[in-house]
Design an enzyme around this catalytic site. Structure first.
Site, PDB file in Angstrom:
ATOM      1  CG  ASP A 178      -2.102  -0.846   1.161  1.00  0.00           C
ATOM      2  OD1 ASP A 178      -2.212  -1.622   0.190  1.00  0.00           O
ATOM      3  OD2 ASP A 178      -2.938  -0.771   2.072  1.00  0.00           O
ATOM      4  CG  HIS A 183      -4.569   2.583  -0.699  1.00  0.00           C
ATOM      5  ND1 HIS A 183      -5.528   1.880  -0.017  1.00  0.00           N
ATOM      6  CD2 HIS A 183      -3.660   2.981   0.240  1.00  0.00           C
ATOM      7  CE1 HIS A 183      -5.223   1.860   1.276  1.00  0.00           C
ATOM      8  NE2 HIS A 183      -4.093   2.522   1.452  1.00  0.00           N
ATOM      9  CG  HIS A 223      -3.847   6.868   2.833  1.00  0.00           C
ATOM     10  ND1 HIS A 223      -4.311   6.964   4.121  1.00  0.00           N
ATOM     11  CD2 HIS A 223      -3.429   5.580   2.695  1.00  0.00           C
ATOM     12  CE1 HIS A 223      -4.158   5.802   4.747  1.00  0.00           C
ATOM     13  NE2 HIS A 223      -3.630   4.942   3.894  1.00  0.00           N
ATOM     14  CG  HIS A 249       2.063   0.331   4.490  1.00  0.00           C
ATOM     15  ND1 HIS A 249       1.672  -0.604   5.434  1.00  0.00           N
ATOM     16  CD2 HIS A 249       0.966   1.092   4.220  1.00  0.00           C
ATOM     17  CE1 HIS A 249       0.388  -0.410   5.722  1.00  0.00           C
ATOM     18  NE2 HIS A 249      -0.057   0.601   5.003  1.00  0.00           N
TER      19      HIS A 249
END
Length: 260
Positions: A72, A123, A127, A227
């Site tokens: 991510d 995503h 964010h 990540h």
């Protein structure tokens, strides 16, 4: 509360059962007989799909000791490139859930990941710190749509009316039934995870390796979340890949099922 909302969404029928998937044979690794490689490619029909037991009642149709790599928040300078180097050395493919503004800033890393066989997924654009579950529905839709458009432009040069890879992960795994219904209507699969490295917490590569291996063994496989923005994760990935091979785990690469 977030977990309750997800399970309520399932009970209300807002997430459909996992659709039938098909598999393809292992991907060879030229010149590396000992490489971890890809055991199989899983083709996923994204319609009505919500997978990952941290968020949903079901996950991908994996056999014991199969692992799906997901990352991510990238792409990020140095760390994403280092992770791509490590994956390439072991002939392993992953799914990268990109933040749109990062993809826009570093399209060369997106194109590299695509060229090396990885799945480019989504995503949101920025964010949001509040998560999509705590912002108005229209703002959440804008975050999703603009993020997909930015990712696609970085990867392919232009975005189309539908994402080439309809895979999405909510920031913080936080969603609402309305958002899940909207994604279902768009034919976009929602990914959670089955276990994670908790690499949002600062730790040494050695501590992260120990933690994720313990969680992997407890779970027996599944979708793992990392990540690619974290230096300690980038430093840890080569050892994790070797540990998987030594412990008899195999890697599955997930791609969208091609339309008929």
């Amino acid at each position: 509360m977030v977990s309750f909302v997800r399970h309520l969404a399932v009970l209300l029928g807002l997430l459909l059962p996992l659709h039938v998937t098909s598999g393809r044979a292992a991907v060879p690794c030229p010149g590396r007989a000992d490489a971890l490689g890809i055991a199989r490619v899983l083709e996923l029909d994204p319609r009505g799909v919500g997978v990952g037991t941290k968020s949903f009642p079901t996950t991908l149709p994996l056999t014991p000791k199969e692992v799906v790599f997901t990352f991510d928040d990238g792409p990020w300078p140095k760390t994403t490139a280092a992770i791509l180097d490590a994956l390439k050395a072991e002939c392993v493919h992953a799914t990268f859930f990109l933040i749109g503004e990062n993809a826009k800033a570093r399209p060369e890393l997106v194109r590299r990941a695509l060229a090396e066989g990885h799945t480019i997924a989504h995503h949101t654009m920025t964010h949001p710190a509040a998560t999509l579950a705590k912002i108005p529905f229209e703002a959440a839709v804008k975050e999703i749509e603009s993020g997909i458009a930015a990712d696609e432009k970085a990867a392919y040069g232009a975005s189309g009316p539908e994402p080439r890879v309809p895979f999405f992960r909510f920031p913080g795994f936080a969603s609402t039934p309305e958002q899940l219904t909207w994604l279902d209507g768009k034919g976009i699969a929602v990914f959670g995870a089955d276990f994670w490295a908790s690499d949002w917490n600062v730790m040494t590569p050695e501590a992260e390796l120990d933690l994720v291996l313990k969680r992997l063994d407890a779970a027996g496989g599944g979708i793992v979340l990392f990540h690619d923005t974290k230096t300690y994760t980038a430093a840890m990935i080569p050892a994790f890949l070797r540990a998987l091979a030594e412990r008899g785990y195999t890697v599955v690469h997930v791609v969208p099922k091609a339309p008929k």
